[in-house]
Enzyme design. Structure first.
Site, short mmCIF file in Angstrom:
data_model
loop_
_atom_site.label_atom_id
_atom_site.label_comp_id
_atom_site.label_asym_id
_atom_site.label_seq_id
_atom_site.Cartn_x
_atom_site.Cartn_y
_atom_site.Cartn_z
N SER A 14 0.80 -1.23 0.00
CA SER A 14 0.00 0.00 0.00
C SER A 14 0.83 1.27 0.00
O SER A 14 1.88 1.37 0.60
CB SER A 14 -0.92 0.02 1.20
OG SER A 14 -1.46 1.32 1.31
N THR A 60 -9.36 -0.77 3.41
CA THR A 60 -9.27 -1.22 2.01
C THR A 60 -9.68 -2.68 1.90
O THR A 60 -10.18 -3.27 2.86
CB THR A 60 -7.86 -0.91 1.43
OG1 THR A 60 -7.90 -1.15 0.03
CG2 THR A 60 -6.78 -1.77 2.07
N LYS A 64 -14.12 -3.03 3.27
CA LYS A 64 -14.90 -1.77 3.16
C LYS A 64 -16.37 -1.96 3.51
O LYS A 64 -17.03 -1.03 3.96
CB LYS A 64 -14.77 -1.19 1.74
CG LYS A 64 -13.41 -0.61 1.47
CD LYS A 64 -13.36 0.09 0.13
CE LYS A 64 -11.93 0.53 -0.17
NZ LYS A 64 -11.81 1.27 -1.41
N ASN A 85 -14.50 3.69 3.64
CA ASN A 85 -13.04 3.58 3.49
C ASN A 85 -12.29 4.51 4.43
O ASN A 85 -11.08 4.63 4.34
CB ASN A 85 -12.61 3.84 2.04
CG ASN A 85 -12.68 5.30 1.69
OD1 ASN A 85 -13.68 5.96 1.94
ND2 ASN A 85 -11.61 5.84 1.13
N GLY A 123 -16.78 -4.34 -13.00
CA GLY A 123 -16.73 -4.85 -11.63
C GLY A 123 -17.86 -4.28 -10.80
O GLY A 123 -18.45 -3.23 -11.16
N SER A 124 -18.19 -4.97 -9.71
CA SER A 124 -19.34 -4.54 -8.91
C SER A 124 -19.03 -4.55 -7.41
O SER A 124 -19.92 -4.72 -6.59
CB SER A 124 -20.55 -5.44 -9.19
OG SER A 124 -20.26 -6.76 -8.76
N GLY A 126 -16.84 -2.76 -3.88
CA GLY A 126 -16.98 -1.52 -3.11
C GLY A 126 -16.62 -0.28 -3.93
O GLY A 126 -17.35 0.71 -3.91
N LEU A 199 -8.80 2.47 -11.76
CA LEU A 199 -8.66 2.83 -10.35
C LEU A 199 -7.33 2.35 -9.78
O LEU A 199 -6.85 2.86 -8.77
CB LEU A 199 -9.83 2.25 -9.53
CG LEU A 199 -10.99 3.21 -9.24
CD1 LEU A 199 -11.50 3.89 -10.49
CD2 LEU A 199 -12.12 2.52 -8.54
N TYR A 201 -3.38 2.00 -9.30
CA TYR A 201 -2.28 2.97 -9.46
C TYR A 201 -0.92 2.28 -9.41
O TYR A 201 0.12 2.92 -9.60
CB TYR A 201 -2.36 4.05 -8.38
CG TYR A 201 -2.40 3.48 -6.98
CD1 TYR A 201 -1.23 3.20 -6.28
CD2 TYR A 201 -3.62 3.17 -6.38
CE1 TYR A 201 -1.27 2.64 -5.02
CE2 TYR A 201 -3.67 2.61 -5.12
CZ TYR A 201 -2.49 2.34 -4.45
OH TYR A 201 -2.55 1.77 -3.20
#
Ligand code: NAP
Length: 241
Positions: A14, A60, A64, A85, A123-124, A126, A199, A201
């Site tokens: 992270s 995360t 969530k 979050n 995608g579905s 959080g 989303l 990174y």
């Protein structure tokens, strides 16, 4: 000492810890620390809540949604989305927020400006729910593409891709170290009119974005969103102290 941190599972990769440590150094904040809490089970969060100095948490994958029963209050936005979050701990209360919403909204608007193309959300989970909330708020028509939903990857043909010029990857496909993975969309139907937002990174340019760019699309990753949601979390933690 005021302690903050991130809870999740297998989250040593992270970025958040470095973000906050750099921020504390830059802004001469010497009474705060930020650490990673890798939890095997969400119930382990009770131990963190019971520690005196804890003031705030980011949350995360995969907690969530699972964090919600452990909270005393939740903001109307997080409640509507069904995902938290950011948690503020104050006066014995644990309050849940969703700062992915503001992070995604500002990052998207910085990029598409006044354009409002129809969108596909891949995608579905959080993050996808926060993205859908923002698109609805901005009046952007959107459809969710899900492996087992009413609308699946095999439904994506040239006509559908042509009608939806904003495509947002809200799946983890392509995240380090599995960087060869990517959502199964027909990239060959993309054009220079398309916007691909990932989303993810890490890596900065996922296979999804590489394939999009090779077919002429404009691309953006999740880094700016991440920075904005982290700053917003900090703002929430500092309010009413
Ligand atoms: P999540 O709750 O686990 O949901 C991910 C969704 O992706 C799942 O619901 C699933 O949807 C789909 N999916 C999972 N595995 C898949 C596979 N093998 N093939 C196809 N689809 C798959 O995760 P999340 O919290 O929504 O996060 C999703 C991604 O966004 C992560 O990579 C996360 O790091 C990133 N994220 C970034 C930021 C940021 O600030 N940049 C913020 C939040 C999240 P279906 O079952 O419907 O197919």
């Amino acid at each position: 000492m005021n302690r903050y941190g991130l809870i999740g599972k297998n989250i040593s990769y992270s970025f958040s810890q470095k973000f906050f440590e750099d921020k504390f150094k830059k802004e001469n904040i010497d009474d705060c620390s930020y650490q990673i809490f890798d939890l095997n089970e969400i119930s382990e969060v009770e131990r963190i809540f019971n520690s005196n100095e804890i003031r705030g948490l980011n949350v995360t994958i995969p907690y969530k949604e699972k964090i919600i029963p452990f909270l005393d209050k939740i903001s109307p936005e997080a409640d509507e989305i069904g995902a938290v979050n950011c948690v503020k701990i104050t006066k014995g209360l644990k309050i849940g927020y969703n700062t992915d919403v503001i992070g995604f909204e500002i990052s998207l608007l910085n990029w598409i400006e006044t354009n409002r193309p129809n969108a596909l959300i891949l995608g579905s989970g959080g993050a996808a729910k926060a993205v859908r909330f923002v698109l609805n708020r901005l009046g952007i028509n959107n459809k969710t593409v899900s492996r087992n939903g009413v609308f699946t990857y095999s439904d994506l043909n040239q006509k559908i891709i042509g009608k939806h010029q904003l495509i947002i990857n809200c799946t983890p496909l392509g995240t380090f170290p599995d960087t060869e993975k990517h959502p199964e969309i027909p990239y060959e139907h993309l054009t220079s009119e398309h916007y691909l937002f990932d989303l993810i990174y890490n890596p900065a340019k996922t296979k999804f974005l590489v394939l999009g760019q090779e077919n002429g699309a404009k691309i953006k990753n999740g880094f700016e969103m991440l920075e904005i949601q982290a700053e917003k979390s900090w703002e929430i933690w500092q309010q009413f102290l």
